[in-house]
Write a protein that holds these residues in place. Structure first.
Motif, PDB file in Angstrom:
ATOM      1  N   ASN A 136       0.840  -1.191   0.000  1.00  0.00           N
ATOM      2  CA  ASN A 136       0.000   0.000   0.000  1.00  0.00           C
ATOM      3  C   ASN A 136       0.879   1.247   0.000  1.00  0.00           C
ATOM      4  O   ASN A 136       1.067   1.908   1.025  1.00  0.00           O
ATOM      5  CB  ASN A 136      -0.929  -0.018   1.220  1.00  0.00           C
ATOM      6  N   CYS A 137       1.461   1.570  -1.179  1.00  0.00           N
ATOM      7  CA  CYS A 137       2.397   2.694  -1.312  1.00  0.00           C
ATOM      8  C   CYS A 137       1.813   3.730  -2.264  1.00  0.00           C
ATOM      9  O   CYS A 137       1.111   3.395  -3.223  1.00  0.00           O
ATOM     10  CB  CYS A 137       3.757   2.231  -1.828  1.00  0.00           C
ATOM     11  N   SER A 138       2.144   4.977  -2.026  1.00  0.00           N
ATOM     12  CA  SER A 138       1.674   6.072  -2.872  1.00  0.00           C
ATOM     13  C   SER A 138       2.568   7.283  -2.635  1.00  0.00           C
ATOM     14  O   SER A 138       3.290   7.359  -1.636  1.00  0.00           O
ATOM     15  CB  SER A 138       0.216   6.418  -2.565  1.00  0.00           C
ATOM     16  N   MET A 139       2.509   8.211  -3.595  1.00  0.00           N
ATOM     17  CA  MET A 139       3.244   9.462  -3.473  1.00  0.00           C
ATOM     18  C   MET A 139       2.414  10.465  -2.686  1.00  0.00           C
ATOM     19  O   MET A 139       1.261  10.730  -3.024  1.00  0.00           O
ATOM     20  CB  MET A 139       3.566  10.027  -4.853  1.00  0.00           C
ATOM     21  N   GLY A 141       3.160  14.157  -1.657  1.00  0.00           N
ATOM     22  CA  GLY A 141       4.109  15.249  -1.730  1.00  0.00           C
ATOM     23  C   GLY A 141       5.433  14.751  -2.271  1.00  0.00           C
ATOM     24  O   GLY A 141       5.499  14.013  -3.262  1.00  0.00           O
ATOM     25  N   PRO A 142       6.542  15.098  -1.636  1.00  0.00           N
ATOM     26  CA  PRO A 142       7.841  14.608  -2.107  1.00  0.00           C
ATOM     27  C   PRO A 142       8.218  13.240  -1.554  1.00  0.00           C
ATOM     28  O   PRO A 142       9.330  12.763  -1.797  1.00  0.00           O
ATOM     29  CB  PRO A 142       8.812  15.681  -1.595  1.00  0.00           C
ATOM     30  N   TYR A 143       7.330  12.593  -0.794  1.00  0.00           N
ATOM     31  CA  TYR A 143       7.651  11.335  -0.121  1.00  0.00           C
ATOM     32  C   TYR A 143       6.857  10.180  -0.736  1.00  0.00           C
ATOM     33  O   TYR A 143       5.738  10.355  -1.215  1.00  0.00           O
ATOM     34  CB  TYR A 143       7.334  11.404   1.378  1.00  0.00           C
ATOM     35  N   VAL A 144       7.479   8.987  -0.658  1.00  0.00           N
ATOM     36  CA  VAL A 144       6.791   7.733  -0.945  1.00  0.00           C
ATOM     37  C   VAL A 144       6.410   7.127   0.403  1.00  0.00           C
ATOM     38  O   VAL A 144       7.280   6.822   1.222  1.00  0.00           O
ATOM     39  CB  VAL A 144       7.688   6.767  -1.734  1.00  0.00           C
ATOM     40  N   VAL A 145       5.111   6.964   0.658  1.00  0.00           N
ATOM     41  CA  VAL A 145       4.609   6.474   1.938  1.00  0.00           C
ATOM     42  C   VAL A 145       3.961   5.113   1.707  1.00  0.00           C
ATOM     43  O   VAL A 145       3.090   4.969   0.840  1.00  0.00           O
ATOM     44  CB  VAL A 145       3.606   7.461   2.556  1.00  0.00           C
ATOM     45  N   CYS A 146       4.381   4.121   2.499  1.00  0.00           N
ATOM     46  CA  CYS A 146       3.834   2.769   2.437  1.00  0.00           C
ATOM     47  C   CYS A 146       3.244   2.430   3.800  1.00  0.00           C
ATOM     48  O   CYS A 146       3.968   2.426   4.814  1.00  0.00           O
ATOM     49  CB  CYS A 146       4.900   1.749   2.062  1.00  0.00           C
ATOM     50  N   ALA A 147       1.944   2.159   3.836  1.00  0.00           N
ATOM     51  CA  ALA A 147       1.259   1.800   5.080  1.00  0.00           C
ATOM     52  C   ALA A 147       1.459   0.314   5.362  1.00  0.00           C
ATOM     53  O   ALA A 147       1.065  -0.540   4.565  1.00  0.00           O
ATOM     54  CB  ALA A 147      -0.218   2.136   4.985  1.00  0.00           C
ATOM     55  N   GLY A 159       9.019  -5.180   1.296  1.00  0.00           N
ATOM     56  CA  GLY A 159       8.458  -4.381   0.210  1.00  0.00           C
ATOM     57  C   GLY A 159       9.547  -3.949  -0.756  1.00  0.00           C
ATOM     58  O   GLY A 159      10.747  -4.061  -0.479  1.00  0.00           O
ATOM     59  N   VAL A 160       9.122  -3.443  -1.933  1.00  0.00           N
ATOM     60  CA  VAL A 160      10.031  -2.983  -2.978  1.00  0.00           C
ATOM     61  C   VAL A 160       9.469  -1.696  -3.563  1.00  0.00           C
ATOM     62  O   VAL A 160       8.269  -1.610  -3.863  1.00  0.00           O
ATOM     63  CB  VAL A 160      10.212  -4.030  -4.094  1.00  0.00           C
ATOM     64  N   ILE A 161      10.341  -0.709  -3.729  1.00  0.00           N
ATOM     65  CA  ILE A 161       9.983   0.546  -4.382  1.00  0.00           C
ATOM     66  C   ILE A 161      10.735   0.611  -5.705  1.00  0.00           C
ATOM     67  O   ILE A 161      11.962   0.434  -5.743  1.00  0.00           O
ATOM     68  CB  ILE A 161      10.317   1.750  -3.504  1.00  0.00           C
TER      69      ILE A 161
END
Length: 421
Positions: A136-139, A141-147, A159-161
């Motif tokens: 559950n990752c999304s952009m 702002g300037p951050y990639v946030v994964c719940a 996880g993998v980005i």
């Protein structure tokens, strides 16, 4: 006062007072000498007969046991909280512009309690573009946030980005992103492995040359290698692999080119700067026994030690077709190619008759009039060969008419003789 008893301070005090007052059982009252000084009292039993309930030997305490007791007393009470460990990884080697790379990570709960509300956050470094994230990752702002959610004791979340390197990224620049993991009541930080942006180029090769080649003749193709940047390309070569089968067209040579096994060729260009180009030529020859209509196909590829942004346009194909000698080719071009060829002698041209004059006598009425000479003069100027053929045809026609007349007179003469007889 007896000091050998192992009693508490209160028991020793009471027993000493009883001994002084003479009320303690088994102990006499203190005696006084004539001068008023107290006389020491001797015990009525021996030391080995002392009551076991009142007197015991002193036991020494070991030093190690004493230290352990002090440590236990000094150790603070530990609060039972979750402990989270963060592990990250990254690609090896420089990052090539235009390509995508994976950045793996894992979060492990080492503590005795469940970690609630865990989430992973990292900024996208300059020169990279966010593509996707596992989970559950999304952009934001300037951050990639994964719940991540909740992590039980000794549970691990992986996880993998995935990011893509921009084609306009600055070569040789450093790329490193920080990582932060938060949960209810705690935070831990880290960073991805540092790497850099690689040099990159975009090479394009094109070929220009005739589409046909005559058997036994040569043709020349011109190749152009262009570098569209952003960096210079080093160690540039253009090569065409050979084939084990016999081909109707072979590579004779070329500029900065060397023949390889099985009719292959390699052309060395060296360094091609950004937004510049280089040209070279390759000579092909069709074998004398090449079958007309055969198509020769050879694929040339440009390669470099510098990574290429678009490798799909690094190929150029040569497809000349073998043909026979063209007899209608321009004579001057033919004579220039074969200067020692013997020249055919021109056929003699018959003189042209002048136009009939007005005073010329008219032809005899009994004989068919021959075709007027004006018809010959009216023919188009097609050259000496055509005129000679027309004159010869007219002469043969006239001879035929004369012979026909002679044969007719002979038949009439022979019939007259037979009638007289």
């Amino acid at each position: 006062m007896i000091h050998s008893f192992r009693l508490s301070a209160r028991a020793i005090t009471v027993f000493s007072a009883l001994a002084i007052t003479g009320l303690a059982p088994g102990l006499p009252a203190p005696a006084h000498a004539a001068d008023g000084q107290p006389v020491p009292v001797q015990p009525r039993w021996k030391p080995e007969h002392r009551p076991k309930g009142l007197v015991g030997p002193a036991r020494p305490v070991k030093a190690e046991k004493a230290r352990k007791k002090r440590k236990v007393r000094r150790q603070p009470v530990e609060v039972r909280r979750p402990r989270v460990r963060l592990d990250v990884g990254g690609p090896e080697g420089p990052l090539v512009p235009g390509r995508s790379y994976d950045w793996p990570y894992s979060i492990t709960n080492l503590g005795p309690r469940t970690a609630e509300g865990v989430f992973f956050r990292t900024p996208v470094p300059g020169g990279l573009e966010y593509v996707s994230g596992q989970g559950n990752c999304s952009m934001q702002g300037p951050y990639v946030v994964c719940a991540v959610g909740s992590l039980q004791q000794h549970q691990t979340h992986t996880g993998v980005i995935t990011t893509r390197v921009s084609e306009h990224a600055t070569p040789a620049s450093t790329v490193q992103g920080s990582v932060e993991v938060k949960w209810t009541g705690g935070t831990t930080t880290g960073s991805f492995p540092a790497t850099s942006i690689s040099q990159a180029s975009d090479l394009v090769v094109t070929a220009n040359g005739p589409g046909q080649v005559q058997a036994g003749h040569q043709i020349t193709y011109t190749f152009t290698v262009e570098n569209r940047g952003p960096s210079a390309a080093t160690g540039v070569t253009v090569n065409a692999p050979g084939t084990s089968t016999q081909t109707p067209v072979t590579v004779v040579g070329g500029q900065n080119c060397a023949a390889q096994g099985d009719q292959g060729v390699v052309c060395t260009l060296g360094t091609v700067g950004a937004h510049t180009s280089k040209t070279f030529t390759v000579v092909f020859k069709a074998t004398p026994k090449a079958t007309p209509g055969a198509i020769f196909v050879r694929r040339f590829e440009v390669v470099s030690s510098t990574p290429d942004l678009h490798p799909d346009d690094n190929y150029a194909t040569v497809r000349p077709t073998v043909i026979r000698y063209l007899p209608t080719r321009d004579r001057d071009e033919f004579d220039d190619e074969f200067p020692d060829r013997p020249r055919p002698r021109p056929m003699p041209r018959a003189p042209r008759d002048e136009a009939p004059r007005e005073e010329a006598p008219a032809p005899a009425p009994e004989a068919p009039a021959p075709a007027p000479r004006t018809a010959v003069e009216a023919l188009p100027e097609t050259g000496s060969d055509t005129q000679s053929r027309v004159d010869l045809a007219l002469a043969l026609l006239g001879t035929g008419l004369v012979l026909v007349g002679v044969a007719a007179r002979r038949r009439r003469a022979s019939s007259g003789r037979t009638g007289r007889l």
